[in-house]
Design a protein around this motif. Sequence first.
Motif, PDB file in Angstrom:
ATOM      1  N   ARG A 297       0.818  -1.216   0.000  1.00  0.00           N
ATOM      2  CA  ARG A 297       0.000   0.000   0.000  1.00  0.00           C
ATOM      3  C   ARG A 297       0.850   1.264   0.000  1.00  0.00           C
ATOM      4  O   ARG A 297       0.529   2.251  -0.683  1.00  0.00           O
ATOM      5  CB  ARG A 297      -0.925  -0.027   1.221  1.00  0.00           C
ATOM      6  CG  ARG A 297      -1.916   1.124   1.311  1.00  0.00           C
ATOM      7  CD  ARG A 297      -2.932   0.825   2.397  1.00  0.00           C
ATOM      8  NE  ARG A 297      -3.900   1.907   2.538  1.00  0.00           N
ATOM      9  CZ  ARG A 297      -3.918   2.757   3.562  1.00  0.00           C
ATOM     10  NH1 ARG A 297      -3.031   2.652   4.538  1.00  0.00           N
ATOM     11  NH2 ARG A 297      -4.829   3.712   3.616  1.00  0.00           N
TER      12      ARG A 297
ATOM     13  N   SER B 213      -3.165   0.510 -13.169  1.00  0.00           N
ATOM     14  CA  SER B 213      -1.731   0.211 -13.121  1.00  0.00           C
ATOM     15  C   SER B 213      -1.399  -0.898 -14.113  1.00  0.00           C
ATOM     16  O   SER B 213      -2.128  -1.876 -14.252  1.00  0.00           O
ATOM     17  CB  SER B 213      -1.324  -0.218 -11.719  1.00  0.00           C
ATOM     18  OG  SER B 213      -1.588   0.804 -10.781  1.00  0.00           O
TER      19      SER B 213
ATOM     20  N   THR C 246      -5.963   0.834  -8.001  1.00  0.00           N
ATOM     21  CA  THR C 246      -4.806   0.485  -8.839  1.00  0.00           C
ATOM     22  C   THR C 246      -5.252  -0.212 -10.133  1.00  0.00           C
ATOM     23  O   THR C 246      -4.435  -0.818 -10.818  1.00  0.00           O
ATOM     24  CB  THR C 246      -3.843  -0.444  -8.085  1.00  0.00           C
ATOM     25  OG1 THR C 246      -4.535  -1.658  -7.713  1.00  0.00           O
ATOM     26  CG2 THR C 246      -3.294   0.232  -6.847  1.00  0.00           C
TER      27      THR C 246
ATOM     28  N   ASP D 130       4.176   6.449  -5.228  1.00  0.00           N
ATOM     29  CA  ASP D 130       3.917   6.803  -6.624  1.00  0.00           C
ATOM     30  C   ASP D 130       3.034   8.038  -6.738  1.00  0.00           C
ATOM     31  O   ASP D 130       3.143   8.817  -7.689  1.00  0.00           O
ATOM     32  CB  ASP D 130       3.240   5.634  -7.348  1.00  0.00           C
ATOM     33  CG  ASP D 130       4.222   4.551  -7.753  1.00  0.00           C
ATOM     34  OD1 ASP D 130       5.423   4.855  -7.880  1.00  0.00           O
ATOM     35  OD2 ASP D 130       3.792   3.397  -7.926  1.00  0.00           O
TER      36      ASP D 130
ATOM     37  N   PHE E  46       2.327   2.289  -3.355  1.00  0.00           N
ATOM     38  CA  PHE E  46       1.352   3.056  -4.144  1.00  0.00           C
ATOM     39  C   PHE E  46       1.350   4.523  -3.716  1.00  0.00           C
ATOM     40  O   PHE E  46       1.315   5.433  -4.558  1.00  0.00           O
ATOM     41  CB  PHE E  46      -0.038   2.447  -3.962  1.00  0.00           C
ATOM     42  CG  PHE E  46      -1.152   3.279  -4.524  1.00  0.00           C
ATOM     43  CD1 PHE E  46      -1.344   3.381  -5.896  1.00  0.00           C
ATOM     44  CD2 PHE E  46      -2.012   3.975  -3.685  1.00  0.00           C
ATOM     45  CE1 PHE E  46      -2.370   4.151  -6.420  1.00  0.00           C
ATOM     46  CE2 PHE E  46      -3.041   4.751  -4.201  1.00  0.00           C
ATOM     47  CZ  PHE E  46      -3.224   4.839  -5.578  1.00  0.00           C
TER      48      PHE E  46
ATOM     49  N   TYR F 133       4.958   1.100  -6.596  1.00  0.00           N
ATOM     50  CA  TYR F 133       3.882   0.146  -6.347  1.00  0.00           C
ATOM     51  C   TYR F 133       4.128  -1.177  -7.055  1.00  0.00           C
ATOM     52  O   TYR F 133       4.028  -2.254  -6.452  1.00  0.00           O
ATOM     53  CB  TYR F 133       2.533   0.730  -6.782  1.00  0.00           C
ATOM     54  CG  TYR F 133       1.442  -0.316  -6.896  1.00  0.00           C
ATOM     55  CD1 TYR F 133       0.942  -0.946  -5.760  1.00  0.00           C
ATOM     56  CD2 TYR F 133       0.934  -0.685  -8.144  1.00  0.00           C
ATOM     57  CE1 TYR F 133      -0.049  -1.922  -5.850  1.00  0.00           C
ATOM     58  CE2 TYR F 133      -0.052  -1.649  -8.251  1.00  0.00           C
ATOM     59  CZ  TYR F 133      -0.536  -2.267  -7.099  1.00  0.00           C
ATOM     60  OH  TYR F 133      -1.508  -3.239  -7.211  1.00  0.00           O
TER      61      TYR F 133
END
Length: 414
Positions: free
Chosen positions: A270, A365, A362, A276, A273, A331
């Motif tokens: 987590r 992603s 996400t 990012d 992420f 991430y």
Amino acid sequence: MWAIWLAVGIAMLASGVASDAHENLEGLPTGSTNVKKLVYDVCDMKDEGRERKWSEVRNIYIQGENANPLTFYEYATKQMPQSVTYRLFRNYYNSDTFLDDHMKHYLCSRHNRVRKLLQSEEPSERAVSDRYCDGYSAETSGFDHASMTQAIPKAVQNWIPIFMSTVEFEKAVDQIASGGSKGAAHEALKEAFYFYFGEEGTYDKDCAPVITTDKRRDNFGPSNQEAILSVFREANAELQKESPRASELRRLFHRVTALHLVVYAKATTRYGFFLDEAEPGLPAYKYRTEGKTFYRVITPYVALVDPEGAARVESIYEDDNAPVLADGNYYCQVDEVMRCFVRSMGSYGITVEENYGTLENTEGSSCPTPSCHSNSLRFDDDGGSQFGNHHNAGRPPFASLAIAAAGALSCLII
């Protein structure tokens, strides 16, 4: 950036709503123990930390406030060489006091610099918590308060209690396996439970690992809470039998340990992420430190099956002050290692789909499909033959980076 605040808001909401699992205590190893009172010391340290009262945080950590005669410091410095779990962490960090090393790294960084600048009184005239920092000289004076307000509370709410819960569950198994007392085994299981659970009725305070389990359910989907509590119920029932089976208790110990590890694999992912999503070129103190502290709950286990992946994740979180890279791809890097780590626990009934899931927000992603190793995690491996001197014994294991001193008193306010 909106995704960060949305995720944080959901987590905060979840922490204030009592879990159904937390309200149903039937069959669990409940009873009287001072361990359950430690949850109040966690709450008090979090409150004092928010106010930047680090000397008060040190006092509670070292001397205790609600759980006397137990203190977090005593558990963080306790040596338990008979425990495979303890030996695994000791071998990885090359330190008998790896938990306290983490705490001291943060509790003493600013303290010693300020005391030196203000020419503090002689050691004999200072409080015990003040003297705790004597002789600690690591170059760690550049911590932002955002780092300290994550590294310290996350350790006392998660790393120390999860570690102690695991050690106590292991102790319960060993009592039965060695022909010891059922009463002693039950006492160890009860302490394992309360290190995880906190005192009854304290769920909404958000000061015990049980809360972290529910938060990660809200972030990733699959819940491990019922499975964890089910293991405690099964172990408690086993110990009620005339002749408890050590093999069954060991199976349950392995199962609950694996479930805990999945929770902290999620937490580790987590914060990759969040990095990012953070502003490139600037430090992201909170996210690096929180990710690092959660990761330390599981790091030696990850290193057993995937040394290269473990080192990669450690390098992402280790330096609290490192600026965020625009193309860090944090991430995907972390998620790949964590997914492969979760797969390594397949023999304990763990799967990525049922226990790990996918982090919220996400969906867009484009992480590559992990190419996982084929290693399987074994909980009877203390890493002694693998780790050797993983960290240089000549320096504190959590001070491997020489952080440049900020140099100004504005950086040293406590």
